[in-house]
Design a protein around this motif. Structure first.
Motif, PDB file in Angstrom:
ATOM      1  N   LYS A  52       0.849  -1.190   0.000  1.00 15.27           N
ATOM      2  CA  LYS A  52       0.000   0.000   0.000  1.00 15.27           C
ATOM      3  C   LYS A  52       0.886   1.241   0.000  1.00 15.27           C
ATOM      4  O   LYS A  52       2.011   1.207   0.484  1.00 15.27           O
ATOM      5  CB  LYS A  52      -0.902   0.028   1.241  1.00 15.27           C
ATOM      6  CG  LYS A  52      -2.142  -0.846   1.155  1.00 15.27           C
ATOM      7  CD  LYS A  52      -3.042  -0.595   2.359  1.00 15.27           C
ATOM      8  CE  LYS A  52      -4.371  -1.328   2.222  1.00 15.27           C
ATOM      9  NZ  LYS A  52      -4.177  -2.787   2.248  1.00 15.27           N
ATOM     10  N   SER A  53       0.342   2.311  -0.542  1.00 13.69           N
ATOM     11  CA  SER A  53       1.091   3.572  -0.582  1.00 13.69           C
ATOM     12  C   SER A  53       0.741   4.472   0.599  1.00 13.69           C
ATOM     13  O   SER A  53       1.224   5.594   0.678  1.00 13.69           O
ATOM     14  CB  SER A  53       0.794   4.315  -1.892  1.00 13.69           C
ATOM     15  OG  SER A  53      -0.598   4.602  -1.993  1.00 13.69           O
ATOM     16  N   HIS A  54      -0.106   3.982   1.510  1.00 11.51           N
ATOM     17  CA  HIS A  54      -0.506   4.796   2.649  1.00 11.51           C
ATOM     18  C   HIS A  54      -0.678   3.912   3.871  1.00 11.51           C
ATOM     19  O   HIS A  54      -0.818   2.700   3.764  1.00 11.51           O
ATOM     20  CB  HIS A  54      -1.825   5.520   2.356  1.00 11.51           C
ATOM     21  CG  HIS A  54      -2.959   4.584   2.061  1.00 11.51           C
ATOM     22  ND1 HIS A  54      -3.181   4.063   0.806  1.00 11.51           N
ATOM     23  CD2 HIS A  54      -3.926   4.055   2.855  1.00 11.51           C
ATOM     24  CE1 HIS A  54      -4.238   3.262   0.837  1.00 11.51           C
ATOM     25  NE2 HIS A  54      -4.707   3.239   2.063  1.00 11.51           N
ATOM     26  N   THR A  55      -0.648   4.521   5.044  1.00 17.18           N
ATOM     27  CA  THR A  55      -0.848   3.784   6.278  1.00 17.18           C
ATOM     28  C   THR A  55      -2.315   3.827   6.693  1.00 17.18           C
ATOM     29  O   THR A  55      -3.036   4.785   6.392  1.00 17.18           O
ATOM     30  CB  THR A  55       0.015   4.345   7.419  1.00 17.18           C
ATOM     31  OG1 THR A  55      -0.198   3.557   8.601  1.00 17.18           O
ATOM     32  CG2 THR A  55      -0.343   5.797   7.726  1.00 17.18           C
TER      33      THR A  55
END
Length: 261
Positions: free
Chosen positions: A126-129
């Protein structure tokens, strides 16, 4: 005086919420003013105070504002003070590495769950938390785990009689949710098959404290096409073992009867 302080805190919180909700991550002062319903001068004073304290920052050579590093520091301190986060962080990260999937740890907050930990395996980048994000209780594997200690009347009191639909697979009937939770409690874990988002599948297990109460949940999730190819029985075993390890770290020293799950 107390009312003025409360009003000021509310306005500052509104500014931070508007910045947090911004898809671009930054907003002009005029956009913030419109979002929170205040005048330009009042908003400018709020931004100046928040910038001085480090809660917002103005991007160099622009008129755009974004959340500042002081918020990151506070968030980090809150996580480090949370016993569930402390006990689950290393175990959740190890589980993500073993399974290759996303692993999340969530706790109950009001009528939704909030993520405390989020790790990605090689099969679920994923590119985000997800840390700090919220999800509905009835439509997520983690959320269902957090409902284990409530009977149907308690769930209705918490969630209301109407359950929101997110996909065609979402359980929106309390009787159906009760039946699903009873089955999940019997086997020791919950499932979420495209109930919150199409193309996603997860399984989740409850985490308990020294008194045997559910205080958190831990899940493994990924794209439906990926998770379908994995051994679900083995995946569930690894998940439950990890949840039990975290529970022991939180003080649980005895087995929980099936009826109490």
């Amino acid at each position: 005086m107390a009312g003025e302080v409360q009003q000021g805190i509310g306005r500052a919180a509104a500014v931070l919420t508007a910045l947090g909700d911004a898809k671009s991550g930054a907003l002009r002062a005029s956009d913030i003013a419109r979002a929170i319903g205040l005048g330009a001068s009042t908003t400018a004073r709020l931004l100046a105070s928040l910038e001085e304290l480090g809660y917002v920052r103005r991007e160099r050579d622009t008129q755009l504002y974004a959340i500042g590093t002081a918020i990151l520091s506070l968030g980090s301190q809150a996580l480090n003070h949370n016993p569930v986060h402390r006990e689950s962080r290393a175990a959740a990260e190890a589980l993500a590495q073993r399974t290759g999937l996303s692993v999340n740890v969530g706790v109950l907050d009001g009528t939704s769950l909030v993520y405390l930990c989020h790790f990605e395996g090689a099969l679920a980048p994923k590119s985000h938390t997800m840390v700090g994000m919220r999800q509905p209780l009835h439509a997520s594997g983690l959320g269902k785990c957090l409902l284990f200690d409530l009977d149907e009347a308690g769930r209705r009191a918490l969630l209301g009689d109407e359950l929101e639909r997110y996909t065609v697979h979402t359980l929106v009937d309390h009787a159906a949710l009760t039946a699903a939770l009873a089955e999940s409690a019997e086997r020791g874990y919950c499932t979420e098959n495209q109930e919150l988002a199409l193309g996603r599948l997860s399984i989740a297990a409850p985490v308990r404290d020294a008194d045997g109460r559910v205080v958190a949940g831990i899940s493994v999730s990924g794209r439906l096409s990926v998770v379908r190819e994995l051994d679900h029985e083995q995946l569930a075993e690894q998940l439950i073992e990890t949840a039990d390890r975290i529970s022991v770290g939180l003080g649980m020293i005895s087995a929980v009867p099936t009826a109490a799950r």
